[in-house]
Write a protein that holds these residues in place. Structure first.
Motif, PDB file in Angstrom:
ATOM      1  N   THR A   1     -21.953 -13.524 -55.754  1.00 42.97           N
ATOM      2  CA  THR A   1     -22.395 -13.789 -54.278  1.00 42.97           C
ATOM      3  C   THR A   1     -23.223 -12.274 -54.187  1.00 42.97           C
ATOM      4  O   THR A   1     -23.912 -12.289 -53.005  1.00 42.97           O
ATOM      5  CB  THR A   1     -21.263 -13.259 -53.482  1.00 42.97           C
TER       6      THR A   1
ATOM      7  N   PRO B   1     -15.114 -10.100 -48.187  1.00 46.50           N
ATOM      8  CA  PRO B   1     -16.255 -10.093 -47.158  1.00 46.50           C
ATOM      9  C   PRO B   1     -15.772 -11.266 -45.948  1.00 46.50           C
ATOM     10  O   PRO B   1     -15.338 -12.243 -46.507  1.00 46.50           O
ATOM     11  CB  PRO B   1     -17.587 -10.222 -47.766  1.00 46.50           C
ATOM     12  N   LYS B   2     -16.260 -10.839 -44.631  1.00 46.64           N
ATOM     13  CA  LYS B   2     -16.084 -11.869 -43.796  1.00 46.64           C
ATOM     14  C   LYS B   2     -16.575 -13.088 -43.997  1.00 46.64           C
ATOM     15  O   LYS B   2     -16.331 -14.155 -43.759  1.00 46.64           O
ATOM     16  CB  LYS B   2     -16.297 -11.364 -42.217  1.00 46.64           C
ATOM     17  N   GLU B   3     -18.113 -13.125 -44.625  1.00 49.34           N
ATOM     18  CA  GLU B   3     -18.750 -14.206 -44.846  1.00 49.34           C
ATOM     19  C   GLU B   3     -18.038 -15.164 -45.818  1.00 49.34           C
ATOM     20  O   GLU B   3     -18.027 -16.412 -45.525  1.00 49.34           O
ATOM     21  CB  GLU B   3     -20.360 -14.068 -45.102  1.00 49.34           C
ATOM     22  N   ILE B   4     -17.484 -14.686 -46.716  1.00 49.17           N
ATOM     23  CA  ILE B   4     -16.734 -15.294 -48.214  1.00 49.17           C
ATOM     24  C   ILE B   4     -15.425 -16.090 -47.360  1.00 49.17           C
ATOM     25  O   ILE B   4     -15.007 -17.187 -47.543  1.00 49.17           O
ATOM     26  CB  ILE B   4     -16.546 -14.489 -49.103  1.00 49.17           C
ATOM     27  N   ARG B   5     -14.517 -15.232 -46.546  1.00 48.31           N
ATOM     28  CA  ARG B   5     -13.639 -15.809 -45.911  1.00 48.31           C
ATOM     29  C   ARG B   5     -13.737 -16.718 -45.200  1.00 48.31           C
ATOM     30  O   ARG B   5     -13.052 -17.889 -44.890  1.00 48.31           O
ATOM     31  CB  ARG B   5     -12.738 -14.515 -44.997  1.00 48.31           C
ATOM     32  N   ARG B   6     -14.550 -16.911 -44.278  1.00 45.51           N
ATOM     33  CA  ARG B   6     -14.975 -17.974 -43.337  1.00 45.51           C
ATOM     34  C   ARG B   6     -15.608 -18.942 -43.947  1.00 45.51           C
ATOM     35  O   ARG B   6     -15.108 -20.061 -43.800  1.00 45.51           O
ATOM     36  CB  ARG B   6     -16.275 -17.504 -42.298  1.00 45.51           C
ATOM     37  N   THR B   7     -16.426 -18.941 -45.174  1.00 42.69           N
ATOM     38  CA  THR B   7     -16.738 -19.895 -45.783  1.00 42.69           C
ATOM     39  C   THR B   7     -15.614 -20.807 -46.458  1.00 42.69           C
ATOM     40  O   THR B   7     -15.267 -21.920 -46.328  1.00 42.69           O
ATOM     41  CB  THR B   7     -17.677 -19.617 -46.912  1.00 42.69           C
TER      42      THR B   7
END
Length: 175
Positions: free
Chosen positions: A4, A19-25
């Motif tokens: 990533t 990271p927030k982006e990974i949690r959201r995805t």
């Protein structure tokens, strides 16, 4: 495995922030359980834990039984993917991610009946079908759902009760 480009340090207590982006995805939410795996190369792999996925073979047998007794397509899900499919479309569903609207219907913690709700959930190939969804709740947490679909017949209270019975039974199998 895909890099990533994000690097994080471990704190004094051995914690690392995803990271927030990974949690959201990956649809990882606060208090979700993660399984931790290691391999011989020293890699640490985190995987979202699904208690219902542990019952995959059993869930498939239950879905098959629902299909045989009702003639309607039967789906069993965890919170993120279809884990058991009986009837038409097995390859189209099995292992595929759930649409966000299904996750929202589960989180409502009550049965969904398309005729009562006045709209259909976006289930591929069954957007115009009669639909019943009942969440599987274990230890106060939604862990999945049982779904019946029919293009020929309007589903109602009987099918909702069958899905509720299946959901309760699968929840009890989790311990």
């Amino acid at each position: 495995m895909k890099a990533t480009g994000i690097v994080r340090r471990i704190d004094d207590l051995g914690r690392i922030v995803i990271p927030k982006e990974i949690r959201r995805t990956l649809r990882i939410r606060e208090r979700d359980a993660l399984e931790i795996f290691t391999d011989r190369d020293g890699e640490v792999i985190l995987k979202k834990y699904s208690p219902i996925a542990d019952l995959e073979d059993f869930a498939q047998e239950y879905a098959d039984s629902l299909f045989e007794s009702t003639g309607h397509v039967a789906l069993i899900t965890d919170r993120d993917a279809y884990i058991a499919v009986a009837g038409t479309g097995r390859k189209a569903f099995l292992g595929k991610s759930l649409p966000e609207e299904l996750a929202e219907a589960m989180e409502a913690r009550r049965p969904f009946l398309s005729q009562t709700a006045g709209y259909q959930l976006p289930i591929q190939g069954f957007e115009e079908a009669s639909q019943v969804l009942v969440p599987i709740v274990h230890d106060g947490e939604v862990v999945g759902s049982v779904i019946l679909l029919s293009k020929e017949k309007t589903l109602g209270d009987l099918e909702t009760t069958l899905c509720q019975t299946a959901a309760d039974f699968l929840a009890k199998q989790l311990g």
